[in-house]
Design an enzyme around this catalytic site. Structure first.
Site, PDB file in Angstrom:
ATOM      1  N   ARG B  14     -11.371  13.706 -14.209  1.00 12.22           N
ATOM      2  CA  ARG B  14      -9.827  12.933 -13.958  1.00 12.22           C
ATOM      3  C   ARG B  14     -10.113  11.686 -14.368  1.00 12.22           C
ATOM      4  O   ARG B  14      -9.169  10.831 -14.869  1.00 12.22           O
ATOM      5  CB  ARG B  14      -9.764  13.006 -12.370  1.00 12.22           C
ATOM      6  CG  ARG B  14      -9.535  14.374 -11.865  1.00 12.22           C
ATOM      7  CD  ARG B  14      -8.315  15.110 -12.488  1.00 12.22           C
ATOM      8  NE  ARG B  14      -8.218  16.339 -11.790  1.00 12.22           N
ATOM      9  CZ  ARG B  14      -8.902  17.600 -11.851  1.00 12.22           C
ATOM     10  NH1 ARG B  14      -9.815  17.578 -12.852  1.00 12.22           N
ATOM     11  NH2 ARG B  14      -8.586  18.592 -11.063  1.00 12.22           N
ATOM     12  N   ASP B  62     -27.972  -6.665   1.499  1.00 10.52           N
ATOM     13  CA  ASP B  62     -27.463  -7.147   2.662  1.00 10.52           C
ATOM     14  C   ASP B  62     -28.793  -7.209   3.621  1.00 10.52           C
ATOM     15  O   ASP B  62     -29.333  -6.133   3.548  1.00 10.52           O
ATOM     16  CB  ASP B  62     -26.489  -6.221   3.439  1.00 10.52           C
ATOM     17  CG  ASP B  62     -25.476  -6.829   4.412  1.00 10.52           C
ATOM     18  OD1 ASP B  62     -24.354  -6.988   4.182  1.00 10.52           O
ATOM     19  OD2 ASP B  62     -26.051  -7.534   5.164  1.00 10.52           O
ATOM     20  N   ARG B  73     -13.840  -1.262   9.779  1.00  7.43           N
ATOM     21  CA  ARG B  73     -13.737  -1.907   8.247  1.00  7.43           C
ATOM     22  C   ARG B  73     -14.650  -1.378   7.528  1.00  7.43           C
ATOM     23  O   ARG B  73     -14.711  -1.495   6.035  1.00  7.43           O
ATOM     24  CB  ARG B  73     -13.101  -3.276   8.206  1.00  7.43           C
ATOM     25  CG  ARG B  73     -14.329  -4.156   8.623  1.00  7.43           C
ATOM     26  CD  ARG B  73     -13.865  -5.592   9.005  1.00  7.43           C
ATOM     27  NE  ARG B  73     -14.889  -6.360   9.285  1.00  7.43           N
ATOM     28  CZ  ARG B  73     -15.597  -6.218  10.658  1.00  7.43           C
ATOM     29  NH1 ARG B  73     -15.209  -5.508  11.366  1.00  7.43           N
ATOM     30  NH2 ARG B  73     -16.777  -7.006  10.685  1.00  7.43           N
ATOM     31  N   THR B 134     -23.462 -18.923   0.197  1.00  8.14           N
ATOM     32  CA  THR B 134     -24.131 -17.509  -0.785  1.00  8.14           C
ATOM     33  C   THR B 134     -23.130 -17.641  -1.961  1.00  8.14           C
ATOM     34  O   THR B 134     -23.488 -17.511  -3.105  1.00  8.14           O
ATOM     35  CB  THR B 134     -24.085 -16.350  -0.064  1.00  8.14           C
ATOM     36  OG1 THR B 134     -24.677 -16.591   1.128  1.00  8.14           O
ATOM     37  CG2 THR B 134     -24.540 -15.197  -0.726  1.00  8.14           C
ATOM     38  N   CYS B 173     -14.967 -21.660 -12.910  1.00  9.95           N
ATOM     39  CA  CYS B 173     -16.015 -21.289 -12.102  1.00  9.95           C
ATOM     40  C   CYS B 173     -15.648 -21.493 -10.517  1.00  9.95           C
ATOM     41  O   CYS B 173     -14.427 -22.289 -10.147  1.00  9.95           O
ATOM     42  CB  CYS B 173     -17.447 -21.877 -12.335  1.00  9.95           C
ATOM     43  SG  CYS B 173     -17.628 -23.554 -11.729  1.00  9.95           S
ATOM     44  N   CYS B 188     -13.770 -14.185  10.505  1.00  9.29           N
ATOM     45  CA  CYS B 188     -13.467 -12.913  10.881  1.00  9.29           C
ATOM     46  C   CYS B 188     -14.093 -12.575  12.579  1.00  9.29           C
ATOM     47  O   CYS B 188     -13.171 -12.210  13.180  1.00  9.29           O
ATOM     48  CB  CYS B 188     -13.801 -11.664  10.281  1.00  9.29           C
ATOM     49  SG  CYS B 188     -13.423 -11.993   8.331  1.00  9.29           S
ATOM     50  N   CYS B 248     -19.629 -26.397 -14.272  1.00  9.10           N
ATOM     51  CA  CYS B 248     -19.483 -25.745 -15.473  1.00  9.10           C
ATOM     52  C   CYS B 248     -18.918 -26.867 -16.642  1.00  9.10           C
ATOM     53  O   CYS B 248     -18.241 -26.231 -17.637  1.00  9.10           O
ATOM     54  CB  CYS B 248     -18.708 -24.639 -15.416  1.00  9.10           C
ATOM     55  SG  CYS B 248     -16.802 -24.614 -14.992  1.00  9.10           S
TER      56      CYS B 248
END
Lengths: 89, 257
Positions: B14, B62, B73, B134, B173, B188, B248
């Protein structure tokens, strides 16, 4: 006349409709904007008038440089966009 | 590019019926390598869809273990994976989904040297992390390596997405957008996040990554997408490269900043 827009998700918490406002600098335009919408000021700026560390103000797609005094210049048709930096994943 | 087997033809039927992908595109995906950093609400759907689509090599990173509170989630895990390593659980999930995939798991926080090496080995980096430090490190590594990266962040009912492409002279950037010292006001953990909202953002990251790998469509470079699930609205903000950016810009102050 700069057009000032806040990210939509702020608006349920603090009234901050899009407005077109005169001003030669971000400080000028936002100063006038906050006179119209005083609750929005504390959402964006700290008690020294500097941009809070989780907020970003773009002028024509580029973040302002002077986060302490907001002295970045505006053109006659500048687009100012205010939003919150997110990092959750 | 790898040749397609009959099994490939059945599995990806597909997908390569899509004119913009076709057999050549599918072979390109099979020969591609993606680094997914963070296997939470964004990283789970992103890694799953990229593996399902036939990306040949997926490196997943991770350091954390699965918690019960993740399961609203983080759809790569089930209740039986609680307290187990996310990378090991996800690797099992991905190989179950597509045994042909070459999945490498990295279960620790990468220091700068390793991050730089792995970013340079990847065709695209998918930023599914949950913190600014990070993201700044990914930005520095991608700038040095010239590797494009697809970034997303979410909280409550809202998400933000964009793509950075160091080899595109017009691309901003991460440091163009967020100055050093940017902090999250909310997390969260404290504020909550809607599972399908962050899943939607992860799926958009997968789409964007596939487009970059295939060289098709219009990328999100120079555009920040804001998704407000409460209003079910998408808003697009134009972003520009900042010539004064310390990372940058025309006179970068530090290549690693």
């Amino acid at each position: 006349m700069a057009r000032i827009t806040f990210t939509g998700n702020v608006q349920p918490h603090v009234p901050c409709p899009t407005e077109t406002i005169p001003g030669d600098s971000v400080a000028d335009a936002l100063g006038t904007y906050f006179e119209h919408h005083p609750l929005a000021r504390g959402y964006v700026l700290d008690d020294q008038g500097a941009v809070r560390r989780h907020m970003v103000i773009l002028v024509d797609g580029i973040p302002i440089r002077d986060r302490a005094r907001l002295s970045d210049a505006l053109a006659r048709d500048s687009e100012v966009f205010v939003f919150q930096a997110l990092s959750g994943g | 590019m790898p040749a397609l087997t009959e099994k490939h033809r059945q599995r990806y039927d597909r997908q390569f019926r899509l004119g913009d992908i076709g057999e050549a595109g599918q072979r390109k995906l099979l020969g591609s390598s993606v680094l997914v950093i963070g296997l939470g609400g964004l990283g789970c759907p992103a890694a799953i869809y990229l593996t399902a689509a036939g990306v040949g090599r997926i490196v997943i990173n991770d350091f954390d273990t699965v918690e019960l509170s993740n399961l609203t989630r983080q759809i790569g895990y089930g209740t039986e994976q609680v307290r187990q390593s996310k990378v090991d659980s996800m690797r099992d999930h991905l190989l179950h989904l597509n045994p042909d995939a070459n999945v490498e798991s990295v279960g620790h926080v990468m220091e700068a040297d390793e991050l730089q090496r792995r970013v340079a080995e990847a065709d695209v980096v998918v930023d599914c992390t949950d913190n600014f430090s990070t993201r700044f490190a990914i930005n520095a590594a991608c700038l040095a390596a010239g590797t494009p990266w697809v970034s997303a962040a979410a909280i409550r009912f809202e998400a933000q997405l964009t793509t950075y492409h160091p080899r595109d002279a017009q691309s901003p950037c991460y440091r163009c957008l967020y100055p050093e010292g940017t902090e999250a006001a909310e997390s969260c953990l404290a504020e909550g996040v809607l599972g399908p909202l962050v899943g939607t953002a992860g799926c958009v990251q997968a789409i964007e990554t596939l487009k970059l790998l295939l060289g098709i469509g219009r990328s999100l470079v120079g555009r920040l997408l804001l998704f407000d699930a409460m209003q079910m609205s998408w808003h697009e903000i134009r972003l520009k490269r900042d010539p004064g950016c310390p990372a940058c810009g025309d006179s970068p102050q530090a290549a690693t900043s």
